[in-house]
Design a protein around this motif. Structure first.
Motif, PDB file in Angstrom:
ATOM      1  N   ILE B 315       0.850  -1.209   0.000  1.00 25.04           N
ATOM      2  CA  ILE B 315       0.000   0.000   0.000  1.00 25.04           C
ATOM      3  C   ILE B 315       0.883   1.255   0.000  1.00 25.04           C
ATOM      4  N   PHE B 316       1.888   1.243   0.846  1.00 17.78           N
ATOM      5  CA  PHE B 316       2.774   2.396   0.946  1.00 17.78           C
ATOM      6  C   PHE B 316       3.462   2.665  -0.391  1.00 17.78           C
ATOM      7  N   ASP B 317       4.035   1.612  -0.958  1.00 18.75           N
ATOM      8  CA  ASP B 317       4.752   1.782  -2.227  1.00 18.75           C
ATOM      9  C   ASP B 317       3.782   2.157  -3.351  1.00 18.75           C
ATOM     10  N   GLY B 318       2.566   1.597  -3.269  1.00 14.82           N
ATOM     11  CA  GLY B 318       1.555   1.900  -4.290  1.00 14.82           C
ATOM     12  C   GLY B 318       1.173   3.368  -4.283  1.00 14.82           C
ATOM     13  N   PHE B 319       1.072   3.961  -3.076  1.00 16.44           N
ATOM     14  CA  PHE B 319       0.698   5.372  -2.985  1.00 16.44           C
ATOM     15  C   PHE B 319       1.887   6.304  -3.202  1.00 16.44           C
ATOM     16  N   ARG B 320       3.035   5.919  -2.619  1.00 15.81           N
ATOM     17  CA  ARG B 320       4.156   6.855  -2.595  1.00 15.81           C
ATOM     18  C   ARG B 320       5.275   6.528  -3.570  1.00 15.81           C
ATOM     19  N   GLY B 321       5.314   5.267  -4.015  1.00 20.64           N
ATOM     20  CA  GLY B 321       6.455   4.841  -4.842  1.00 20.64           C
ATOM     21  C   GLY B 321       6.323   5.264  -6.287  1.00 20.64           C
ATOM     22  N   GLN B 322       7.316   4.794  -7.069  1.00 22.71           N
ATOM     23  CA  GLN B 322       7.342   5.116  -8.496  1.00 22.71           C
ATOM     24  C   GLN B 322       6.154   4.437  -9.187  1.00 22.71           C
ATOM     25  N   GLN B 323       5.430   5.164 -10.006  1.00 21.86           N
ATOM     26  CA  GLN B 323       4.210   4.602 -10.613  1.00 21.86           C
ATOM     27  C   GLN B 323       4.531   3.805 -11.887  1.00 21.86           C
ATOM     28  N   VAL B 324       5.486   2.911 -11.764  1.00 18.99           N
ATOM     29  CA  VAL B 324       5.808   1.985 -12.860  1.00 18.99           C
ATOM     30  C   VAL B 324       5.614   0.588 -12.291  1.00 18.99           C
ATOM     31  N   ALA B 325       4.652  -0.149 -12.850  1.00 20.01           N
ATOM     32  CA  ALA B 325       4.239  -1.422 -12.239  1.00 20.01           C
ATOM     33  C   ALA B 325       5.414  -2.347 -11.950  1.00 20.01           C
ATOM     34  N   ALA B 326       6.323  -2.476 -12.929  1.00 20.70           N
ATOM     35  CA  ALA B 326       7.422  -3.438 -12.766  1.00 20.70           C
ATOM     36  C   ALA B 326       8.399  -3.019 -11.680  1.00 20.70           C
ATOM     37  N   LEU B 327       8.386  -1.729 -11.304  1.00 21.29           N
ATOM     38  CA  LEU B 327       9.340  -1.242 -10.304  1.00 21.29           C
ATOM     39  C   LEU B 327       8.668  -0.930  -8.973  1.00 21.29           C
ATOM     40  N   ASN B 328       7.412  -1.310  -8.863  1.00 17.80           N
ATOM     41  CA  ASN B 328       6.658  -0.989  -7.657  1.00 17.80           C
ATOM     42  C   ASN B 328       6.133  -2.272  -7.023  1.00 17.80           C
ATOM     43  N   LEU B 329       6.230  -2.345  -5.709  1.00 20.37           N
ATOM     44  CA  LEU B 329       5.744  -3.554  -5.017  1.00 20.37           C
ATOM     45  C   LEU B 329       4.281  -3.824  -5.347  1.00 20.37           C
ATOM     46  N   ALA B 330       3.491  -2.766  -5.471  1.00 17.24           N
ATOM     47  CA  ALA B 330       2.064  -2.925  -5.751  1.00 17.24           C
ATOM     48  C   ALA B 330       1.821  -3.433  -7.170  1.00 17.24           C
ATOM     49  N   GLY B 331       2.799  -3.284  -8.021  1.00 14.02           N
ATOM     50  CA  GLY B 331       2.641  -3.783  -9.389  1.00 14.02           C
ATOM     51  C   GLY B 331       3.098  -5.214  -9.537  1.00 14.02           C
ATOM     52  N   VAL B 332       3.988  -5.634  -8.667  1.00 11.24           N
ATOM     53  CA  VAL B 332       4.609  -6.953  -8.839  1.00 11.24           C
ATOM     54  C   VAL B 332       4.124  -7.967  -7.802  1.00 11.24           C
ATOM     55  N   LEU B 333       4.142  -7.564  -6.541  1.00 13.17           N
ATOM     56  CA  LEU B 333       3.875  -8.538  -5.463  1.00 13.17           C
ATOM     57  C   LEU B 333       2.476  -9.156  -5.550  1.00 13.17           C
ATOM     58  N   PRO B 334       1.392  -8.349  -5.583  1.00 16.31           N
ATOM     59  CA  PRO B 334       0.080  -9.001  -5.603  1.00 16.31           C
ATOM     60  C   PRO B 334      -0.254  -9.658  -6.935  1.00 16.31           C
ATOM     61  N   TRP B 335       0.094  -9.007  -8.039  1.00 10.91           N
ATOM     62  CA  TRP B 335      -0.385  -9.498  -9.343  1.00 10.91           C
ATOM     63  C   TRP B 335       0.462 -10.626  -9.902  1.00 10.91           C
ATOM     64  N   ILE B 336       1.739 -10.670  -9.558  1.00 10.27           N
ATOM     65  CA  ILE B 336       2.605 -11.704 -10.128  1.00 10.27           C
ATOM     66  C   ILE B 336       2.901 -12.778  -9.079  1.00 10.27           C
ATOM     67  N   HIS B 337       3.560 -12.381  -8.004  1.00  8.56           N
ATOM     68  CA  HIS B 337       4.066 -13.386  -7.056  1.00  8.56           C
ATOM     69  C   HIS B 337       2.966 -13.985  -6.190  1.00  8.56           C
ATOM     70  N   TRP B 338       2.150 -13.121  -5.588  1.00  4.63           N
ATOM     71  CA  TRP B 338       1.155 -13.644  -4.660  1.00  4.63           C
ATOM     72  C   TRP B 338       0.176 -14.582  -5.363  1.00  4.63           C
ATOM     73  N   ARG B 339      -0.316 -14.186  -6.543  1.00 11.02           N
ATOM     74  CA  ARG B 339      -1.302 -15.020  -7.229  1.00 11.02           C
ATOM     75  C   ARG B 339      -0.717 -16.381  -7.598  1.00 11.02           C
ATOM     76  N   ALA B 340       0.539 -16.382  -8.068  1.00 14.74           N
ATOM     77  CA  ALA B 340       1.157 -17.664  -8.447  1.00 14.74           C
ATOM     78  C   ALA B 340       1.459 -18.511  -7.217  1.00 14.74           C
ATOM     79  N   LEU B 341       1.981 -17.868  -6.157  1.00 18.09           N
ATOM     80  CA  LEU B 341       2.336 -18.633  -4.953  1.00 18.09           C
ATOM     81  C   LEU B 341       1.092 -19.200  -4.264  1.00 18.09           C
ATOM     82  N   SER B 342       0.014 -18.422  -4.244  1.00 14.07           N
ATOM     83  CA  SER B 342      -1.188 -18.957  -3.594  1.00 14.07           C
ATOM     84  C   SER B 342      -1.755 -20.107  -4.422  1.00 14.07           C
ATOM     85  N   MET B 343      -1.597 -20.045  -5.752  1.00 19.26           N
ATOM     86  CA  MET B 343      -2.048 -21.164  -6.585  1.00 19.26           C
ATOM     87  C   MET B 343      -1.191 -22.404  -6.317  1.00 19.26           C
ATOM     88  N   LEU B 344       0.125 -22.202  -6.220  1.00 17.25           N
ATOM     89  CA  LEU B 344       1.012 -23.345  -5.906  1.00 17.25           C
ATOM     90  C   LEU B 344       0.628 -23.950  -4.555  1.00 17.25           C
TER      91      LEU B 344
END
Lengths: 171, 701
Positions: B315-344
């Protein structure tokens, strides 16, 4: 559980390098004997694994400390396409070879220049590589599709045998 | 790189698929060996286990070691590889008496239902008995050896990895057939006298010697491929002679040493096999939950705390960080890693995300100050609201490129926390989880095919229990907030793995137990707090939405669909994109499944049966989600193409779905066919999607 996890990770991380393969050409340049291989044997538009063996012409010993680069070019009526890539041992399975994955996105004849540089000597060889059109994806992945009809057939046989056994038991 | 020798030694051709297969085989054998050891102690000695593991190691060395990397350069390396495959791995495998341990190691249901009919099929037994009798076994082995060494076939194997693989498979399996009459592994008594193996091995040695002589003394190169590139001082002809010697000397040793041992055995009349009856040990006890599950409630809080910290960071990085998905935790963590890891996690264990849900940690903290007083309105006690939210998510994800906007992602997660706390502050139980949370519903449905379930260990204990702490709760723990009464809970549906029931049960009779994945899809038994699946239209709608939604979600990222969307967008105007995406989602994930259901139910002539058959599509939907999510994660984790893995996952889902539908249809072809057609059509569309260029998300372009 640990083993299951390792297997799962290995499955996900499967990217076995596959160098060696078909010899595209062999050239002698200065003190070097240079052989270019490709995997798969038929080079198709898309990603191909190219690898090079560099040997001393005198004793056929492998040269392992060279700086090797590929430069592919294709000239057409209107344009020139070119791809460059460094070839390295760490990209090769066979560590006597220098390998690189190269994306050749057009069919036809490509000219490849291989430059080899060591502390003492350098060499440049050229040759041609024929790039065929890419295989349809279904054909490229056919072994994975073969499993489906086989499993379906085995299941049908399984059901038939069960039915037969039930009939025998009823009698 | 120090020297050629070092370079050669480092040339391991590791193929993850082969390694995974070998590891899986080792696990199955070990499991069966341990089970057998409990029953028949002296038939499962450590030597057999060692022999099996050694055979797998030999197979690994033959196919993955530098031998494999050098087999196209040196015939001698290739020949050594073949010796390992034909003469070392097969006898080691047979010495381990592999049949019973392998059968014991596999799931019982699989052995009984899938393998049983084949194992007891008389023609197959007769054929196998004939195949492993000395003369046919010798002929198969000799043909395989001689034919594959003919220059035409050998060159074919060198030029094509597929033929090369077939050659190796032929060598290994003909080796197994050849060594069978020599070792005569169980079960059952030996069929042939021991002395018979002596001439058998001698004939094999003669064949081996003749072939070796050709290599050593032919004087010309048998396989021209080995003449093109030479490495080192060895000429191609010398390499060929060396290969012949490899075949001749170690090969002869492998044949003659067992023959010699057998001769000595005959002279000394030593009995090679023990005839004493094995000691039977009876072991039956209810399934135990894993040791760590006793500490699971504590583990749950720790996992929730970790995820809460991550959520705050996102949330912090999403509001305050760089607004580039690949360089922001909010762009990478929930959409890429979390979804795949929860599926595994769902595929490997179960609903671990809900177990570690950070929203519930905040909600539980809020409930220390506010006690909810109301009950969720009766009209909303179903899955319609959550199904609507999932449809909304599918639309918003594409229409507003949620994955590409850290700011929107941060808002979404913040909103999620707020809604969870708000709803559960007013309404009792886990109302948010059961009736609202779209993530939860997704996990509930996917966990229908998970291999573990929170379940009772011993039903008899529950029958004697009159306190029902698992649902009512006690001073130790609250009862199930989702109103699942353990003895009547028949699947992971609506189970958040919160472990309250585990903690509350005074008899320690509830645990995280292993179950057959997807077995509960076959049953229409009454389920606590859910009822019968055949009566739940809302659940059917949710499942259809998630199954078809998996395909729609993936299709929205492939080039042809995106080009079509952009084409329509260009024609309709600037602000039309959300409507176009909305239309695509409504047609693909809502209207199409409704039409499909209607059509299939006409064929089924029974709406309740049709509703049950919808659940047979769950494995296919799960496999599509898994293949798609793992594609994005693998693109970031390994940068490697995973098309083959996607195909395999989707195929597994299709087969699982077809099997489930067949069982629910009670083997009636007319009932089964419409649903099988739907599954095949979805599978074909999934394959089409995988082979299209897909937008890479969460990566720098």
């Amino acid at each position: 559980m640990k083993l299951k996890a390792i297997s799962a990770l290995l499955l996900v991380a499967s990217f076995a390098q596959a160098d060696g393969g078909k010899v595209q050409f062999q050239r002698q340049a200065g003190v070097f004997n240079i052989t270019l291989f490709s995997t798969p044997a038929t080079v198709r538009a898309g990603r191909t694994d190219f690898s090079v063996m560099v040997q001393n012409t005198a004793d056929k010993s492998s040269v392992l400390d060279a700086d090797v680069r590929f430069h592919f070019t294709q000239r057409s009526a209107n344009s020139i396409a070119s791809v460059s890539a460094p070839a390295r041992h760490d990209q090769a399975t066979n560590k006597l070879l220098y390998a690189a994955q190269v994306d050749l996105n057009a069919t036809g004849k490509w000219r490849v220049e291989i430059s080899v540089q060591t502390k003492r000597d350098s060499a440049l060889v050229t040759g041609d590589v024929d790039v065929e059109p890419p295989e349809p994806p279904l054909l490229a992945h056919w072994p994975y599709f073969v499993a489906l009809p086989i499993v379906a057939l085995l299941f049908a046989l399984n059901q038939l045998l069960k039915r037969r056994r039930r009939a025998v038991n009823r009698r | 790189m120090e020297s050629a020798a070092t370079a050669a030694f480092e040339s391991w051709a590791i193929d993850a698929r082969v390694v995974a297969l070998l590891l899986l085989t080792a696990v199955v054998y070990l499991r069966g060996w341990l089970r057998g050891r409990r029953l028949l102690r002296d038939q499962h000695d450590a030597l057999r286990l060692a022999a099996f593991m050694a055979s797998l190691i030999v197979l690994f060395l033959a196919t993955e070691s530098p031998l494999d990397a050098f087999d196209t350069l040196f015939l001698s390396a290739h020949m050594t590889q073949h010796l390992l495959l034909m003469m070392i791995a097969p006898p080691l495998l047979l010495l381990s008496n592999p049949l019973l341990p392998m059968l014991r190691g596999l799931p019982k249901g699989f052995v009984k239902e899938c393998l049983g009919p084949f194992l007891t099929w008389k023609p197959l037994k007769l054929f196998f008995g004939w195949l492993v009798s000395p003369i046919p076994a010798f002929v198969v082995f000799a043909l395989s050896t001689v034919l594959w060494h003919l220059p035409v076939l050998y060159e074919l194997a060198l030029s094509s990895p597929a033929w090369h693989g077939l050659q190796h498979a032929c060598f290994f399996w003909s080796g197994v057939i050849f060594w069978w009459p020599v070792i005569q592994p169980g079960p059952g008594k030996p069929r042939w006298p021991k002395w018979m193996a002596i001439p058998y091995l001698l004939f094999a040695d003669i064949l081996n010697t003749l072939l070796s002589v050709v290599f050593v003394f032919s004087g010309h190169l048998l396989y021209p491929s080995y003449g093109i590139v030479r490495a080192g001082n060895l000429s191609a002809l010398e390499d060929q002679s060396l290969a012949g010697l490899m075949m001749w000397i170690p090969g002869s040793v492998v044949y003659l040493v067992p023959a010699f041992i057998l001769v000595m055995g005959l002279f000394t009349s030593a009995r090679m096999e023990t005839t004493t009856a094995p000691e039977r040990v009876r072991r039956t006890k209810p399934q135990a939950s894993p040791a760590w599950s006793r500490h699971a409630p504590l583990f749950r809080r720790a996992a929730q705390a970790v995820l809460l910290l991550l959520a705050i960071a996102v949330i912090f990085d999403g509001f305050r960080g760089q607004q580039v998905a690949a360089l922001n935790l909010a762009g990478v963590l929930p959409w890429i890693h979390w979804r795949a890891l929860s599926m595994l996690a769902l595929l490997a264990v179960g609903n671990l995300f809900c177990l570690a849900c950070p929203f519930m940690l905040v909600r539980d903290a809020a409930r220390k100050f506010i006690s909810p007083k109301f009950r969720w309105p009766h009209a909303l006690r179903n899955k319609w609201l959550s199904a609507g939210l999932i449809a909304l998510y599918l639309w918003a994800y594409e229409a507003f490129s949620l994955w590409d906007s850290p700011w929107l992602t941060a808002w979404l997660i913040t909103g999620y926390f707020a809604v969870a706390v708000l709803i559960d502050s007013f309404f009792r139980g886990a109302t948010f989880c059961k009736y609202v949370c779209p993530i939860g519903q997704y996990h509930f449905v996917v966990s229908l095919v998970s291999p573990r379930e929170i379940a009772v260990k011993d039903k008899a204990t529950c029958q004697r229990c009159h306190t029902y702490d698992c649902i009512r709760g006690n001073e130790k723990s609250r009862g199930c907030e989702l109103y699942l009464f353990q003895p009547k809970k028949a699947s992971n549906l609506d189970c958040t793995f919160c472990l309250d029931c585990v903690k509350a049960c005074p008899h320690d009779n509830v645990g995280l137990l292993a179950v057959t994945p997807g077995k509960t899809l076959l049953s229409d038994a009454y389920r606590s707090s859910i009822g019968r699946l055949s009566k739940r239209t809302d659940l059917v709608a949710l499942v259809l939405l998630l199954v078809f939604g998996a395909f729609v979600n993936a299709a929205g990222m492939v080039s042809p669909v995106m080009m079509w969307e952009h084409g329509v967008h260009a024609r309709l105007g600037v602000h039309a994109m959300p409507f176009i995406v909305g239309g695509f989602v409504v047609i693909g994930a809502m209207l199409l499944p409704i039409a499909t259901f209607r059509l299939c139910s006409v064929f089924n002539r029974n709406i309740e049966l049709a509703r049950r058959l919808v659940f047979s599509l769950v494995p296919l939907g799960v496999s599509m989600w898994a293949a798609h999510l793992l594609f994005h994660a693998a693109s970031v984790w390994t940068m490697a193409p995973v098309a083959w893995l996607q195909v395999v996952i989707l195929e597994a889902g299709l087969l699982f779905t077809l099997y489930t539908a067949w069982r629910i249809a009670k083997s009636s072809t007319m009932i089964f066919l419409p649903w099988a057609s739907v599954a095949c059509a979805l599978f074909a569309s999934g394959i089409w999607i995988f082979f299209q260029p897909m937008q890479m998300r969460g990566m720098m372009h």
